[in-house]
Every structure is written in C-alpha cells, then in structure tokens.
Design a protein around this motif. Structure first.
Motif, short mmCIF file in Angstrom:
data_model
loop_
_atom_site.label_atom_id
_atom_site.label_comp_id
_atom_site.label_asym_id
_atom_site.label_seq_id
_atom_site.Cartn_x
_atom_site.Cartn_y
_atom_site.Cartn_z
N GLU A 144 0.84 -1.20 0.00
CA GLU A 144 0.00 0.00 0.00
C GLU A 144 0.88 1.25 0.00
N TYR A 145 0.41 2.27 -0.67
CA TYR A 145 1.07 3.57 -0.61
C TYR A 145 0.06 4.57 -0.06
N SER A 146 0.57 5.58 0.64
CA SER A 146 -0.38 6.64 0.98
C SER A 146 -0.30 7.68 -0.10
N ARG A 187 -3.92 0.69 -2.73
CA ARG A 187 -3.54 -0.71 -2.56
C ARG A 187 -3.00 -1.19 -3.92
N ALA A 188 -1.71 -0.99 -4.13
CA ALA A 188 -1.11 -1.25 -5.44
C ALA A 188 -0.93 -2.74 -5.70
N VAL A 189 -0.77 -3.52 -4.63
CA VAL A 189 -0.69 -4.98 -4.74
C VAL A 189 -1.69 -5.52 -3.72
N GLY A 192 1.47 -7.00 -17.41
CA GLY A 192 0.31 -6.15 -17.13
C GLY A 192 0.62 -4.75 -17.62
N GLU A 193 -0.43 -3.95 -17.78
CA GLU A 193 -0.19 -2.61 -18.30
C GLU A 193 0.36 -1.69 -17.21
N SER A 194 0.73 -0.50 -17.61
CA SER A 194 1.33 0.46 -16.69
C SER A 194 0.38 0.74 -15.52
N GLY A 195 0.90 0.68 -14.31
CA GLY A 195 0.10 0.95 -13.13
C GLY A 195 -0.56 -0.28 -12.55
N SER A 196 -0.29 -1.46 -13.12
CA SER A 196 -0.95 -2.67 -12.61
C SER A 196 -0.27 -3.21 -11.34
N GLY A 197 0.92 -2.69 -11.01
CA GLY A 197 1.55 -3.11 -9.75
C GLY A 197 2.76 -4.01 -9.93
N LYS A 198 3.27 -4.13 -11.16
CA LYS A 198 4.39 -5.04 -11.43
C LYS A 198 5.64 -4.66 -10.64
N SER A 199 6.03 -3.38 -10.73
CA SER A 199 7.25 -2.96 -10.02
C SER A 199 7.04 -3.03 -8.51
N SER A 200 5.83 -2.76 -8.07
CA SER A 200 5.57 -2.85 -6.63
C SER A 200 5.78 -4.28 -6.14
N ILE A 201 5.35 -5.25 -6.94
CA ILE A 201 5.57 -6.66 -6.57
C ILE A 201 7.08 -6.94 -6.52
N ASP A 235 13.18 -6.31 -13.74
CA ASP A 235 12.02 -5.44 -13.96
C ASP A 235 12.19 -4.70 -15.28
N GLU A 236 11.49 -5.11 -16.29
CA GLU A 236 11.57 -4.52 -17.64
C GLU A 236 13.04 -4.37 -18.07
N PRO A 237 13.83 -5.46 -18.04
CA PRO A 237 15.27 -5.32 -18.24
C PRO A 237 15.68 -4.89 -19.65
N ASN A 245 -7.53 3.88 -10.58
CA ASN A 245 -6.53 4.19 -9.58
C ASN A 245 -6.65 3.19 -8.41
N PRO A 246 -5.53 2.71 -7.88
CA PRO A 246 -5.65 1.74 -6.78
C PRO A 246 -6.18 2.33 -5.46
N THR A 247 -6.45 3.65 -5.44
CA THR A 247 -7.15 4.21 -4.27
C THR A 247 -8.65 3.94 -4.38
N1 LIG Z 1 5.83 5.53 -4.30
C1 LIG Z 1 4.55 5.52 -4.64
N2 LIG Z 1 3.65 6.31 -4.00
C2 LIG Z 1 2.34 6.30 -4.33
N3 LIG Z 1 1.81 5.51 -5.31
C3 LIG Z 1 2.66 4.72 -5.96
C4 LIG Z 1 4.06 4.68 -5.67
N4 LIG Z 1 4.65 3.78 -6.52
C5 LIG Z 1 3.66 3.28 -7.29
N5 LIG Z 1 2.47 3.84 -6.96
C6 LIG Z 1 1.16 3.53 -7.58
O1 LIG Z 1 0.96 2.13 -7.46
C7 LIG Z 1 0.37 1.60 -8.65
C8 LIG Z 1 1.25 0.50 -9.19
O2 LIG Z 1 2.49 1.08 -9.61
P1 LIG Z 1 3.70 0.20 -10.17
O3 LIG Z 1 4.83 1.12 -10.41
O4 LIG Z 1 3.92 -0.94 -9.27
O5 LIG Z 1 3.08 -0.32 -11.55
P2 LIG Z 1 3.81 -0.97 -12.81
O6 LIG Z 1 2.93 -2.10 -13.23
O7 LIG Z 1 5.22 -1.28 -12.48
O8 LIG Z 1 3.73 0.18 -13.90
P3 LIG Z 1 4.77 0.52 -15.10
O9 LIG Z 1 4.47 -0.48 -16.19
O10 LIG Z 1 4.38 1.91 -15.48
O11 LIG Z 1 6.17 0.41 -14.57
C9 LIG Z 1 0.19 2.79 -9.59
O12 LIG Z 1 -1.13 3.26 -9.45
C10 LIG Z 1 1.16 3.80 -9.07
O13 LIG Z 1 0.71 5.12 -9.33
#
Ligand SMILES: Nc1ncnc2c1ncn2[C@@H]1O[C@H](COP(=O)(O)OP(=O)(O)OP(=O)(O)O)[C@@H](O)[C@H]1O
Ligand code: SF4
Ligand SMILES: [Mg+2]
Length: 331
Positions: free
Chosen positions: A16-18, A31-33, A50-59, A184-186, A283-285
């Motif tokens: 989760e991010y605030s 709740r990004a993941v 997954g597309e941008s914003g789906s939470g891949k990097s957060s995982i 991550d997207e190497p 948005n994950p909010t």
């Molecule tokens: N540090 C942060 N603070 C607040 N929200 C964040 C933060 N990092 C990511 N998010 C949000 O969490 C969600 C998932 O982001 P994440 O970067 O994990 O996605 P991603 O799948 O890796 O996207 P991309 O393909 O663009 O790299 C998005 O809605 C993003 O805006």
C-alpha cells in the motif's frame, strides 16, 4: 530444502502507498498490490505481465525488500524474507538479486566495469583476497559475453552502450550465484535489436545455475518467448496464470484475451478478432467493487451486465494448473 519446495513462494502479498486525496485535504490508501500469490521453481522463469500501473514494479520491489510490505509472506528457499532484520538482510541479499530497467541509472558511471563486478563480490563477501575477487569478476564478464574481459573491464560504465551495461549488471548479479533473479523490464530501454540477446543470456544463465527468475514486462509477446509461465496482473491482482504456451493459445480471462488478441504474431492473433479495451486502469485508491476488471470488461457487457460481476470479487481458481479469476471463465 525439500526438493518439491519452490525457490520463491509469495503468499497474499499486499503493498500500500499513501496518496494525497484528490480533494487535496486528506490521505488515501492506494492498494497497489492486493493479495498476490506467486511461486517459482529453481531454473524456472515466471513472467509478470500487465499494463502500466498494474503493480508489477511494486511486486518486484516488495520481493527485493526495497519497499514496505503491508501483508503477506515472501519465502526464499523456506526463509521468510520479511522476518529478516537489517544485518540478516544484508547477508541474505546475495541470494536474491535484481536487474533494473534503466542501465544508465543502476550502474555508477565513475566506476570501471571490473570494479563494478568486484564491488558486488566484495559486498557479498564471497572471495576474500583481491586476486580471487578479480579472477571471479573477469570470469563473470566473460560469461556474459563481455570479451576480452580484461579490456572491457578497464572501461568506465558511462562509456558503454545500454546493452553492454545491462550485461555488466547481469554479470554483477549472477557472479553471486543467487537463488532468485528479479528483472524489472530489463530490456524495455534497449534498442529492439539488442533485446533478444540480453533475454536469451538471462534465460541461459538462469537455467544453468538453477536460478528462479521473475521477469517483469508489459510486453506479452516477450513473456511468451522467454518465460515458462506467465502471470497476468490487473490492478494489483493476478487475474490469470498458466504455462506460457497455454496462456497464449488458450486465454480464459477477458483481460488476457484482449492482450493476446493484439499480439502482432499471425498464428496467435488470427484465432480471435482484435479486442481493443476502452477506458484506463482505475486508480488503486479506488478499486471497483466486485470484479475489478468490470468497468472495462467486454464479456460483462456481452453477458448483459450480470449482477455477480458487480457484487462478488472473483477468486483465482485452477483447472490443470491454469488459474483464472473470472466468474465466467471458460464460457
Ligand atoms: N511511491 C509511490 N507512492 C504512491 N503511489 C505509488 C508509488 N509507486 C507506485 N504507486 C502507484 O501504485 C500503482 C502500481 O504502480 P507500479 O509502479 O507498481 O506499476 P507498474 O505495473 O510497475 O507500472 P509501469 O508499467 O508503469 O512500470 C500505480 O497506481 C502507481 O501510481
Ligand atoms: S467476473 Fe465478470 S467482469 Fe470480471 S472478468 Fe469475468 S465477466 Fe468480466
Ligand atoms: Mg514498473
């Protein structure tokens, strides 16, 4: 270690991010993941798509312990990485290594190539004398095709191309013989002509060393070519997971079907019309109630907007190792 135990086992991961509320007055939780389970065996590559914003990097960042985790467990060869304190984590880090998207940012431009790999070896403490460290580093450079290693080793990383830098990053990670490699997207910042070579190198090294690889990409066709299994994520959840071939030839989730339908390869895209998704990932909010894919789901509309999609969050269910989270999977 139990021989049937996966190298990496992620259970119910929550990140989760605030985030500032859109009114600007309060703080919302994003709740990004949202409850992700993953498992990767030794020598296996799992792609997360997954597309941008789906939470891949957060995982990825959560598994690497680079960001806080709100819930869940991350077990590497049976050890929960979330239980490790600072000193334990530093020792354990050699076992899980990461390749980042931007090779221009991830390597220190003031270091030589050889020193970059030697530093990785020194931090992990796997060779004590400088001679041993140097010999290991040179071998590692050779293993990733940077030859003659002595000569390439003398160059500064800022003098290298993106592809060469990514090879240095792979050498610095693989020389530690990690159990898990997270990439991550190497190749997304590299020239298209270089991508296949880098991915093949990672794939060969992972297989040889029995490393479990988590390969993150927004490109389903790359995942298909280089991964054994593919997990499709949407808004912080895995919505479908199967072997790469099965997922591409027989996608079950409406989101995966749409992604597969636009793969630019005739043998895949002919069996279905192109499905163009409308709208954007929410948005994950503000995760939609019931099925989170509902606002964009072509099947939901095709079926006359059944109530169950709006009221019940579909769980990931498996048939023959093919997991799908849709109330109407297979119909
Ligand atoms: N540090 C942060 N603070 C607040 N929200 C964040 C933060 N990092 C990511 N998010 C949000 O969490 C969600 C998932 O982001 P994440 O970067 O994990 O996605 P991603 O799948 O890796 O996207 P991309 O393909 O663009 O790299 C998005 O809605 C993003 O805006
Ligand atoms: S559960 Fe309903 S809304 Fe969700 S993917 Fe399946 S058909 Fe679409
Ligand atoms: Mg990302």
């Amino acid at each position: 270690m139990d021989s049937n135990q996966p190298t990496l086992e992620v259970t119910n991961l929550v990140v989760e991010y605030s985030a500032k509320s859109r009114s600007g007055r309060g703080v919302e939780v994003a709740r990004a993941v949202d409850g992700v389970n993953l498992s990767i065996a030794s020598g296996e590559t799992l792609a997360i798509v997954g597309e941008s914003g789906s939470g891949k990097s957060s995982i990825a960042n959560a598994i690497m312990r680079l960001i806080d985790v709100a819930d869940g467990s991350i077990s590497l060869e049976g050890q929960n990485l979330l239980d490790l304190n600072g000193a334990q984590l530093r020792t354990a880090r050699r076992n899980f290594q990461m390749i980042f998207q931007d090779p221009f940012e991830s390597l220190d431009p003031r270091r030589t190539v050889l020193d970059t790999v030697i530093e990785s070896i020194a931090i992990a403490g796997i060779a004590s004398s400088h001679e041993d460290q140097k010999a290991l580093a040179l071998q590692a450079l050779e293993n990733v095709g940077l030859i003659p290693a002595e000569r390439v080793g003398e160059r500064y990383t800022y003098q290298l191309s993106g592809g060469q830098r990514q090879r240095v990053a792979i050498a610095a990670a693989m020389v530690l013989k990690p159990r898990l490699l997270v990439a991550d997207e190497p190749v997304s910042m590299l020239d298209v002509s270089l991508r296949a070579g880098i991915l093949r190198l990672m794939q060969q090294m992972s297989e040889q060393l029995g490393v479990a690889t988590l390969f993150i990409t927004h490109d389903l066709s790359l995942a298909w070519m280089y991964a054994d299994r593919i997990a499709v994520v949407y808004l912080g959840r895995v919505v479908e997971e199967a072997s790469a071939a099965e997922l591409i030839t027989s996608p079950q989730h409406p989101y995966t079907k749409a992604l597969v339908s636009v793969i630019p390869v005739p043998e895949v895209s002919t069996h279905d019309k192109r499905i163009v998704l409308t709208g954007e990932i929410p948005n994950p909010t503000d995760i939609p109630a019931g099925c989170r894919f509902r606002p964009r789901c072509p099947k939901f509309r095709e079926l006359g907007e059944p109530d169950v999609c709006a009221t019940l969050d579909p769980k990931l269910k498996s048939t023959d190792n093919h997991y799908v989270a849709c109330h109407f999977a297979g119909q």
